[in-house]
Design a protein around this motif. Structure first.
Motif, short mmCIF file in Angstrom:
data_model
loop_
_atom_site.label_atom_id
_atom_site.label_comp_id
_atom_site.label_asym_id
_atom_site.label_seq_id
_atom_site.Cartn_x
_atom_site.Cartn_y
_atom_site.Cartn_z
N VAL A 191 -10.01 -0.76 7.15
CA VAL A 191 -9.36 0.35 6.46
C VAL A 191 -9.42 0.09 4.96
O VAL A 191 -9.53 -1.05 4.50
CB VAL A 191 -7.90 0.53 6.91
CG1 VAL A 191 -7.83 0.82 8.39
CG2 VAL A 191 -7.07 -0.70 6.57
N ASP A 192 -9.36 1.17 4.20
CA ASP A 192 -9.22 1.10 2.75
C ASP A 192 -7.76 1.30 2.41
O ASP A 192 -7.16 2.32 2.76
CB ASP A 192 -10.07 2.19 2.08
CG ASP A 192 -11.56 1.93 2.21
OD1 ASP A 192 -11.94 0.76 2.25
OD2 ASP A 192 -12.33 2.91 2.27
N ALA A 193 -7.18 0.30 1.75
CA ALA A 193 -5.77 0.35 1.37
C ALA A 193 -5.65 0.68 -0.11
O ALA A 193 -6.28 0.04 -0.95
CB ALA A 193 -5.08 -0.98 1.68
N ALA B 90 0.83 -1.21 0.00
CA ALA B 90 0.00 0.00 0.00
C ALA B 90 0.86 1.25 0.00
O ALA B 90 1.99 1.27 0.52
CB ALA B 90 -0.93 0.00 1.20
N ILE B 91 0.31 2.31 -0.60
CA ILE B 91 0.95 3.62 -0.57
C ILE B 91 0.18 4.60 0.31
O ILE B 91 0.69 5.66 0.65
CB ILE B 91 1.08 4.20 -2.00
CG1 ILE B 91 -0.30 4.33 -2.66
CG2 ILE B 91 2.01 3.34 -2.84
CD1 ILE B 91 -0.27 4.99 -4.03
N ASN B 92 -1.04 4.23 0.67
CA ASN B 92 -1.84 5.08 1.55
C ASN B 92 -2.99 4.25 2.12
O ASN B 92 -3.42 3.26 1.49
CB ASN B 92 -2.40 6.29 0.80
CG ASN B 92 -2.99 7.32 1.75
OD1 ASN B 92 -2.69 7.34 2.94
ND2 ASN B 92 -3.87 8.17 1.22
N VAL B 93 -3.48 4.61 3.28
CA VAL B 93 -4.62 3.94 3.90
C VAL B 93 -5.57 4.98 4.45
O VAL B 93 -5.17 6.10 4.79
CB VAL B 93 -4.19 2.97 5.03
CG1 VAL B 93 -3.45 1.78 4.49
CG2 VAL B 93 -3.39 3.71 6.09
N ARG B 94 -6.83 4.60 4.53
CA ARG B 94 -7.87 5.46 5.10
C ARG B 94 -8.78 4.60 5.97
O ARG B 94 -9.24 3.54 5.54
CB ARG B 94 -8.68 6.13 3.99
CG ARG B 94 -9.76 7.09 4.49
CD ARG B 94 -10.55 7.67 3.34
NE ARG B 94 -11.29 6.63 2.63
CZ ARG B 94 -12.00 6.83 1.52
NH1 ARG B 94 -12.04 8.04 0.99
NH2 ARG B 94 -12.64 5.83 0.94
N MET C 223 -6.95 2.04 -9.01
CA MET C 223 -7.80 3.21 -8.76
C MET C 223 -8.72 2.99 -7.57
O MET C 223 -9.05 3.92 -6.84
CB MET C 223 -8.62 3.52 -10.01
CG MET C 223 -7.79 3.91 -11.22
SD MET C 223 -6.90 5.45 -10.95
CE MET C 223 -8.27 6.59 -10.80
N ASN C 224 -9.16 1.74 -7.36
CA ASN C 224 -10.10 1.43 -6.30
C ASN C 224 -9.37 0.86 -5.08
O ASN C 224 -8.49 0.00 -5.23
CB ASN C 224 -11.15 0.43 -6.77
CG ASN C 224 -11.99 0.98 -7.91
OD1 ASN C 224 -12.34 2.16 -7.91
ND2 ASN C 224 -12.31 0.14 -8.88
N PRO C 225 -9.71 1.32 -3.89
CA PRO C 225 -9.05 0.79 -2.69
C PRO C 225 -9.55 -0.60 -2.36
O PRO C 225 -10.63 -1.03 -2.78
CB PRO C 225 -9.44 1.80 -1.61
CG PRO C 225 -10.76 2.33 -2.07
CD PRO C 225 -10.69 2.38 -3.57
N THR C 226 -8.75 -1.31 -1.56
CA THR C 226 -9.11 -2.64 -1.07
C THR C 226 -9.46 -2.54 0.40
O THR C 226 -8.66 -2.04 1.21
CB THR C 226 -7.94 -3.63 -1.27
OG1 THR C 226 -7.60 -3.68 -2.65
CG2 THR C 226 -8.34 -5.02 -0.79
#
Length: 281
Positions: free
Chosen positions: A90-92, A51-55, A98-101
């Motif tokens: 979390v969304d990774a 991952a490069i970012n998480v939310r 384009m779509n988070p996992t």
């Protein structure tokens, strides 16, 4: 005294003795849990490593383990060791996608408080019926205070990628193992070396929780009795057409036309508002 429609006759008939739980001491806490590490199953951890970012999406309390111990040299006081288990989703975001996992993992937090629980040194036995025995007595219990924890659903505030050794409450190099009641809440299995395995990246979240801790005991109390509470309402066994029941529901005007701030403030105290303006905490 509040009105009780089920007991219209409020004349005191007698004093009765009841067995109930009495709260001897309690406390309320508002905790902001910063940089809690989230532990993931193997498949989800592979996504975190790339991952490069998480939310953060949401979090909920799976369970709470409580241990009550007597405080030495302080009669009637007990320590309550509390461990919360959170399921965090979390969304990774990975490079080239384009779509988070959406992935879910476990985070824990422990706290301790000291409360007064009085004293008692007797054992309690019960002769209630058990379905798998010949009217055996229940397992005896003592009168040590019981701790009860009430916790609201946590508020997910933040999530970030970090190095595994930078997270708060990192359980690495420990022999801690997850209870089965926690792992059953997940479809993916957690590895046996969950807390000691080496990972490229970790996820740290910040959660806000509100909790109340109580110490209570079984006691006998004398209370006034007014009368037996005989229900005055008949059971509704109406099985009419569901469309007829739907027609009786008022149209939800507020859902289509949300009220403005003035109407909301007239109905409630607002969101922490004061005379000099609103300051939502």
């Amino acid at each position: 005294m509040s009105d009780n429609r089920s007991c219209p006759n409020r004349k005191i008939r007698e004093a009765v003795c009841i067995d109930t739980n009495r709260v001897y001491d309690s406390c309320a806490d508002k905790d902001c849990l910063a940089n809690l590490r989230v532990y993931f199953p193997s498949a989800a951890q592979a996504v975190v490593d790339e991952a490069i970012n998480v939310r953060v999406r949401d979090a909920d309390v799976l369970n709470c383990i409580i241990d009550v111990e007597r405080v030495p040299f302080n009669r009637g006081c007990y320590t309550c060791d509390i461990t919360f288990f959170f399921r965090v989703t979390v969304d990774a975001y990975t490079q080239g996608s384009m779509n988070p996992t959406a992935i879910s993992g476990i985070s824990t937090f422990s706290k301790k408080c000291v409360l007064y629980g009085s004293e008692g040194n007797v054992k309690v036995f019960s002769s209630e019926f058990t379905s798998d025995g010949s009217d055996d007595q229940f397992i005896p219990t003592n009168t040590n205070p019981r701790a009860r924890v009430q916790v609201a659903e946590p508020i997910a505030l933040d999530a970030k990628l970090c190095r595994p050794d930078e997270c708060c409450c990192n359980l690495s190099n420990t022999s801690f193992s997850l209870p089965r009641c926690i792992t059953r809440a997940f479809t993916d299995e957690f590895p046996e070396d969950l807390f000691i395995r080496q990972t490229e990246q970790a996820v740290a979240v910040t959660l806000g929780i509100f909790s109340i801790v109580q110490l209570e005991r079984d006691v006998q109390m004398l209370i006034p009795a007014y009368d037996f509470c005989i229900p005055s309402k008949e059971c509704n066994c109406n099985t009419d057409d569901p469309c007829d029941a739907f027609r009786k529901i008022n149209f939800p005007v507020d859902e289509f036309f949300p009220p403005n701030a003035e109407n909301i403030n007239n109905d409630s105290d607002g969101c922490g508002c004061s005379n000099d303006g609103c300051g939502c905490q």
